[in-house]
Write a protein that holds these residues in place. Structure first.
Motif, PDB file in Angstrom:
ATOM      1  N   PRO A  63       0.850  -1.055   0.109  1.00  0.00           N
ATOM      2  CA  PRO A  63      -0.090   0.153  -0.068  1.00  0.00           C
ATOM      3  C   PRO A  63       0.874   1.130   0.009  1.00  0.00           C
ATOM      4  CG  PRO A  63      -0.781  -1.563   1.864  1.00  0.00           C
ATOM      5  CD  PRO A  63       0.643  -2.031   1.045  1.00  0.00           C
ATOM      6  N   PHE A  64       0.340   2.341  -0.412  1.00  0.00           N
ATOM      7  CA  PHE A  64       1.054   3.533  -0.792  1.00  0.00           C
ATOM      8  C   PHE A  64       0.191   4.502   0.281  1.00  0.00           C
ATOM      9  CE2 PHE A  64       1.122   8.022  -1.912  1.00  0.00           C
ATOM     10  CZ  PHE A  64       2.569   8.283  -2.096  1.00  0.00           C
ATOM     11  N   VAL A  65       1.192   5.483   0.957  1.00  0.00           N
ATOM     12  CA  VAL A  65       0.286   6.307   2.046  1.00  0.00           C
ATOM     13  C   VAL A  65       0.962   7.652   1.851  1.00  0.00           C
ATOM     14  CG1 VAL A  65      -0.223   4.593   3.844  1.00  0.00           C
ATOM     15  CG2 VAL A  65       2.099   5.569   3.942  1.00  0.00           C
ATOM     16  N   ASN A  66       0.122   8.767   1.997  1.00  0.00           N
ATOM     17  CA  ASN A  66       0.404  10.193   1.971  1.00  0.00           C
ATOM     18  C   ASN A  66       0.366  10.585   3.310  1.00  0.00           C
ATOM     19  OD1 ASN A  66       0.599  12.928   1.844  1.00  0.00           O
ATOM     20  ND2 ASN A  66       0.196  12.797  -0.297  1.00  0.00           N
ATOM     21  N   LEU A  67       1.610  11.000   3.827  1.00  0.00           N
ATOM     22  CA  LEU A  67       1.591  11.405   5.427  1.00  0.00           C
ATOM     23  C   LEU A  67       2.102  12.791   5.630  1.00  0.00           C
ATOM     24  CD1 LEU A  67       3.481   8.252   6.707  1.00  0.00           C
ATOM     25  CD2 LEU A  67       1.067   8.525   6.935  1.00  0.00           C
ATOM     26  N   GLU A  68       1.880  13.679   4.330  1.00  0.00           N
ATOM     27  CA  GLU A  68       2.451  14.901   4.384  1.00  0.00           C
ATOM     28  C   GLU A  68       1.542  15.841   5.633  1.00  0.00           C
ATOM     29  OE1 GLU A  68       2.194  16.774   0.615  1.00  0.00           O
ATOM     30  OE2 GLU A  68       3.057  14.878  -0.267  1.00  0.00           O
ATOM     31  N   LYS A  69       0.526  15.554   6.146  1.00  0.00           N
ATOM     32  CA  LYS A  69      -0.421  16.080   6.976  1.00  0.00           C
ATOM     33  C   LYS A  69      -0.591  15.593   8.227  1.00  0.00           C
ATOM     34  CE  LYS A  69      -2.371  19.392   3.736  1.00  0.00           C
ATOM     35  NZ  LYS A  69      -3.777  19.968   3.229  1.00  0.00           N
ATOM     36  N   GLU A  70       0.152  14.254   8.206  1.00  0.00           N
ATOM     37  CA  GLU A  70      -0.300  13.280   9.379  1.00  0.00           C
ATOM     38  C   GLU A  70       0.301  13.757  10.439  1.00  0.00           C
ATOM     39  OE1 GLU A  70      -1.849   9.664  10.495  1.00  0.00           O
ATOM     40  OE2 GLU A  70      -2.367  10.534   8.703  1.00  0.00           O
ATOM     41  N   ILE A 134       7.900  11.663   4.506  1.00  0.00           N
ATOM     42  CA  ILE A 134       9.171  11.341   5.369  1.00  0.00           C
ATOM     43  C   ILE A 134       9.485  12.650   6.108  1.00  0.00           C
ATOM     44  CG2 ILE A 134      11.426  10.707   5.452  1.00  0.00           C
ATOM     45  CD1 ILE A 134       9.589   8.248   5.121  1.00  0.00           C
ATOM     46  N   LYS A 135       9.798  14.008   5.327  1.00  0.00           N
ATOM     47  CA  LYS A 135      10.199  15.092   5.727  1.00  0.00           C
ATOM     48  C   LYS A 135       9.217  15.524   7.031  1.00  0.00           C
ATOM     49  CE  LYS A 135      11.915  19.499   4.538  1.00  0.00           C
ATOM     50  NZ  LYS A 135      12.077  20.426   3.146  1.00  0.00           N
ATOM     51  N   ASN A 136       8.169  15.418   6.747  1.00  0.00           N
ATOM     52  CA  ASN A 136       6.859  15.898   7.632  1.00  0.00           C
ATOM     53  C   ASN A 136       7.182  14.869   9.028  1.00  0.00           C
ATOM     54  OD1 ASN A 136       4.531  16.841   8.983  1.00  0.00           O
ATOM     55  ND2 ASN A 136       3.222  15.028   8.118  1.00  0.00           N
ATOM     56  N   ILE A 137       7.187  13.869   8.806  1.00  0.00           N
ATOM     57  CA  ILE A 137       7.118  13.083  10.029  1.00  0.00           C
ATOM     58  C   ILE A 137       8.577  13.038  10.766  1.00  0.00           C
ATOM     59  CG2 ILE A 137       7.054  10.448  11.131  1.00  0.00           C
ATOM     60  CD1 ILE A 137       4.338  11.444   9.571  1.00  0.00           C
ATOM     61  N   LEU A 138       9.573  13.107  10.121  1.00  0.00           N
ATOM     62  CA  LEU A 138      10.847  13.500  10.678  1.00  0.00           C
ATOM     63  C   LEU A 138      10.894  14.753  11.384  1.00  0.00           C
ATOM     64  CD1 LEU A 138      13.417  12.225   8.077  1.00  0.00           C
ATOM     65  CD2 LEU A 138      12.922  11.172  10.103  1.00  0.00           C
ATOM     66  N   ALA A 139      10.127  15.720  11.048  1.00  0.00           N
ATOM     67  CA  ALA A 139      10.238  17.045  11.651  1.00  0.00           C
ATOM     68  C   ALA A 139       9.343  16.808  13.040  1.00  0.00           C
ATOM     69  CB  ALA A 139       9.552  17.968  10.961  1.00  0.00           C
ATOM     70  N   GLN A 140       8.718  15.816  13.235  1.00  0.00           N
ATOM     71  CA  GLN A 140       7.812  15.677  14.604  1.00  0.00           C
ATOM     72  C   GLN A 140       8.886  15.339  15.490  1.00  0.00           C
ATOM     73  OE1 GLN A 140       4.030  13.942  13.684  1.00  0.00           O
ATOM     74  NE2 GLN A 140       4.133  14.644  11.756  1.00  0.00           N
ATOM     75  N   PRO A 504      -9.796  32.328   8.362  1.00  0.00           N
ATOM     76  CA  PRO A 504      -8.737  31.090   8.810  1.00  0.00           C
ATOM     77  C   PRO A 504      -9.683  30.206   9.691  1.00  0.00           C
ATOM     78  CG  PRO A 504      -8.330  33.117  10.091  1.00  0.00           C
ATOM     79  CD  PRO A 504      -9.262  33.361   8.998  1.00  0.00           C
ATOM     80  N   LYS A 505      -9.669  29.068   9.569  1.00  0.00           N
ATOM     81  CA  LYS A 505     -10.342  27.823  10.515  1.00  0.00           C
ATOM     82  C   LYS A 505      -9.198  27.142  11.340  1.00  0.00           C
ATOM     83  CE  LYS A 505     -13.589  23.920   9.908  1.00  0.00           C
ATOM     84  NZ  LYS A 505     -13.979  22.883   8.988  1.00  0.00           N
ATOM     85  N   PRO A 506      -9.099  27.412  12.551  1.00  0.00           N
ATOM     86  CA  PRO A 506      -7.844  26.841  13.367  1.00  0.00           C
ATOM     87  C   PRO A 506      -7.857  25.301  13.308  1.00  0.00           C
ATOM     88  CG  PRO A 506      -9.087  28.873  14.556  1.00  0.00           C
ATOM     89  CD  PRO A 506     -10.059  28.348  13.264  1.00  0.00           C
ATOM     90  N   SER A 507      -6.609  24.750  13.101  1.00  0.00           N
ATOM     91  CA  SER A 507      -6.534  23.295  13.042  1.00  0.00           C
ATOM     92  C   SER A 507      -5.517  23.005  14.016  1.00  0.00           C
ATOM     93  CB  SER A 507      -6.031  22.972  11.813  1.00  0.00           C
ATOM     94  OG  SER A 507      -5.055  23.331  11.603  1.00  0.00           O
ATOM     95  N   LYS A 508      -4.949  21.533  14.472  1.00  0.00           N
ATOM     96  CA  LYS A 508      -4.122  21.271  15.222  1.00  0.00           C
ATOM     97  C   LYS A 508      -2.780  21.689  14.456  1.00  0.00           C
ATOM     98  CE  LYS A 508      -3.084  17.068  17.906  1.00  0.00           C
ATOM     99  NZ  LYS A 508      -3.576  15.697  18.019  1.00  0.00           N
ATOM    100  N   GLU A 509      -2.587  21.662  13.309  1.00  0.00           N
ATOM    101  CA  GLU A 509      -1.413  21.995  12.421  1.00  0.00           C
ATOM    102  C   GLU A 509      -1.242  23.420  12.629  1.00  0.00           C
ATOM    103  OE1 GLU A 509       0.355  21.378   8.200  1.00  0.00           O
ATOM    104  OE2 GLU A 509      -1.422  20.369   8.314  1.00  0.00           O
ATOM    105  N   ALA A 510      -2.087  24.027  12.226  1.00  0.00           N
ATOM    106  CA  ALA A 510      -2.150  25.665  12.509  1.00  0.00           C
ATOM    107  C   ALA A 510      -3.241  26.379  13.374  1.00  0.00           C
ATOM    108  CB  ALA A 510      -2.004  26.134  10.984  1.00  0.00           C
ATOM    109  N   PRO A 511      -2.679  26.611  14.579  1.00  0.00           N
ATOM    110  CA  PRO A 511      -3.697  27.053  15.607  1.00  0.00           C
ATOM    111  C   PRO A 511      -4.437  28.418  15.378  1.00  0.00           C
ATOM    112  CG  PRO A 511      -1.758  26.488  16.587  1.00  0.00           C
ATOM    113  CD  PRO A 511      -1.323  26.143  15.241  1.00  0.00           C
ATOM    114  N   ASP A 512      -3.875  29.122  14.410  1.00  0.00           N
ATOM    115  CA  ASP A 512      -4.430  30.591  13.933  1.00  0.00           C
ATOM    116  C   ASP A 512      -5.037  30.310  12.674  1.00  0.00           C
ATOM    117  OD1 ASP A 512      -2.104  30.465  12.889  1.00  0.00           O
ATOM    118  OD2 ASP A 512      -1.378  32.197  13.796  1.00  0.00           O
TER     119      ASP A 512
END
Length: 579
Positions: A63-70, A134-140, A504-512
């Protein structure tokens, strides 16, 4: 688990993505260069990297997964140690019972899979993904820094508090080299880079130290540190910046670099004595950043064409105006990237040099040793330049030399501190520049501000009549509506209250609800009619009125177009215009 070139060829031919001859050419090139055929296919733009990964996943039955916003829970993330994750491009992202899903770039890396299986005692389910994921998850991995920071502070809270004047230089040096202080400064920097901050403010107060980050132009509280570690942090930053450790009464400026496999930053440091100690501001300048295109900056249609047309002119002057922090230097770098080819000599005088550019001769202004913008400019014109970039026209002497350079066959790019494009002309006259010389040399003035970008998740809404009335203080609603109709963002008879805008619609990724920034612009080409007004020493308002007649859009109008497109919000446009 490897996709053989012939397997890939068969599937790409079947999907109509490539011809047999073209694939064979790519395969031959890959063999000659010692690369994989997949790398050649992506570099030549035959297939997008993500599409290639999806195709490989399909062929292999993985399976392929896109984790850019995970967002991955920290307890799952840490199952694979950070050094292993970074070096092998493999991350854990989901755990269910005894099963662990891992995303990877290389399906052949069975050794790492086996290692994770043995160390975690879990059943490993491999998934293919793309580099951005991968870059997104490594940053976490960096997200756990705040918790780590808290532990460090607890350990350090027992530090003895001693007045600055009582410390000897040796004691400060020793404190700056202590491991906990080193880790605290490293953590502050890492956390700022992870959050995309442009500046770090370390501000001593009576009983504590406040750390703030400037993110997308807005200062935000990051953390509060005990007063006891203030002197250690100041000493450490002074050591890194090669500043005087025992000087606490005078301002100091310095810089240093930090480099990891993921990023390379130049840090500009300013130390200022304040009532409760020394305040430090660090400006973070990414060295790996490539200049953005004019389109990426936010220029479009007539404004974009006017800039491009004037960059083709071999002589004259182009000015970029706006307040501090409005992105003027970034725009100049984008212009230089367009002009930068082997046939021209480009020389700059900058304070400071923010980004290194190949083939451009960049000079750092240093007033302490007498190397002012004016003195540097005098030297530059003797270096046989075709194009000269001056970081800022600050005084009468620099203005005079810049105009003279433009008169004598050079293209001059520079910045000026004015609020509007039209305001640049009276400002030059204030600097004792002769109107006839300004009219002869000035090709174009571009004014700009930076607005925050809305995230992909945003909320649609409509203006109320009272909100339209409020907006009329800053612009003409009828003119805005006319422009939106020209852009097909409003229907012919649709009132402004029926045109959809976004907030804007606040989210976990971007609080404001915002992430990143884009420019809003007004571009004033110096036409024959504008030249006549310059000769007559016309006011900024008269010049602006004529430019508008000739089709110039104001910054606020450009902002409203971007707000109707869902790029930014009206509140954000008005915030930067009012400022």
């Amino acid at each position: 688990m490897r996709v053989e070139p012939q397997q890939l060829k068969a599937f790409m031919l079947d999907a109509g993505l490539i011809t047999s001859e073209k694939f064979d050419q790519c395969l031959k090139e890959a063999e000659e260069k010692g690369k994989r055929v997949e790398e050649i296919l992506v570099s030549q733009g035959i297939i997008e990297e993500e599409e290639l990964k999806k195709l490989e996943a399909y062929i292999l039955g993985i399976p392929f997964v896109n984790l850019e916003k995970e967002i991955v829970p920290p307890e799952v993330l840490k199952i694979i140690p950070e050094p292993i994750a970074r070096s092998h491009h493999i991350v854990a992202f989901r755990k269910r019972g005894n099963e662990l899903e891992v995303a990877m770039l290389d399906p052949e890396d069975l050794v790492t899979i086996d290692f994770i299986k043995k160390t975690s005692n879990l059943r490993i389910l491999p998934r293919l993904t793309n580099p951005q994921s991968i870059k997104n998850i490594l940053a976490q991995y960096q997200k756990s820094l705040e918790a780590e920071f808290g532990e460090m502070i607890k350990k350090e809270s027992s530090l003895k508090v001693v007045k600055e004047e009582e410390k000897e230089r040796e004691e400060l040096e020793k404190m700056a080299e202590e491991l906990p202080v080193i880790r605290i400064v490293e953590t502050l920097l890492k956390h700022a880079i992870f959050q995309r901050a442009s500046d770090i403010h370390i501000e001593p107060m009576e009983k504590e130290v406040l750390v703030r980050y400037r993110i997308d132009g807005i200062l935000r509280n990051a953390m509060v540190l005990p007063k006891s570690i203030s002197s250690g942090i100041v000493a450490r930053i002074k050591v890194l910046s090669n500043l005087k450790l025992d000087e606490h009464r005078l301002p100091q400026d310095g810089r240093f670099k930090i480099e990891t496999p993921d990023y390379k930053y130049s840090i500009r440091v300013s130390v200022l004595p304040v009532f409760d100690g020394e305040k430090i501001v660090m400006r973070l300048l990414p060295e790996t950043t490539k200049p953005l295109t004019l389109e990426e900056l936010g220029l479009r249609k007539k404004a974009l064409q006017d800039v491009k047309d004037n960059l083709k002119k071999p002589v004259g002057m182009i000015l970029v105006t706006g307040p501090t922090g409005s992105g003027k230097t970034t725009t100049l770098y984008s212009m230089m990237a367009i002009l930068n080819h082997p046939g021209v000599n480009i020389s700059t005088a900058e304070d400071p040099i923010e980004y290194r550019m190949p083939r451009i001769n960049q000079t750092q202004v240093n007033p302490k040793i007498g190397l002012s913008f004016a003195n540097c400019l005098r030297a530059l014109v003797r270096q046989d330049p075709d194009i000269i970039m001056i970081g800022e026209i600050r005084d009468t002497e620099t203005a005079s030399l810049a105009i003279n350079a433009a008169l004598t066959g050079h293209l001059v790019l520079s910045t000026l501190h004015t609020n509007s494009a039209a305001g640049a002309i009276p400002r030059l006259i204030d600097m004792k520049a002769e109107p006839f010389l300004i009219a002869s040399t000035l090709n174009l003035v571009l004014a700009q501000r930076l607005v925050r970008r809305l995230c992909s998740e945003k909320e649609k809404y409509f203006l109320t009549p009272s909100e339209v009335e409020q907006i009329s203080k800053y612009c003409h609603p009828d003119r805005i509506l006319e422009i939106l109709r020209e852009e097909n963002l409003a229907k012919p008879k649709q009132p402004l209250t029926k045109v959809p805008f976004y907030r804007p619609k606040p989210s976990k990724e971007a609080p404001d609800g915002y992430k990143g920034r884009i420019g809003i612009f007004e571009v004033l080409p110096v036409t024959p009619a504008i030249k006549d007004l310059i000769f007559k020493k016309a006011t900024a308002d008269q010049i602006q009125a004529q430019a508008q007649k000739e089709g110039m859009r104001m910054m606020v109008e450009d902002g409203f177009v971007k707000a109707a497109q869902g790029i930014t919000s009206i509140e954000e446009v008005l915030r930067v215009i009012v400022e």
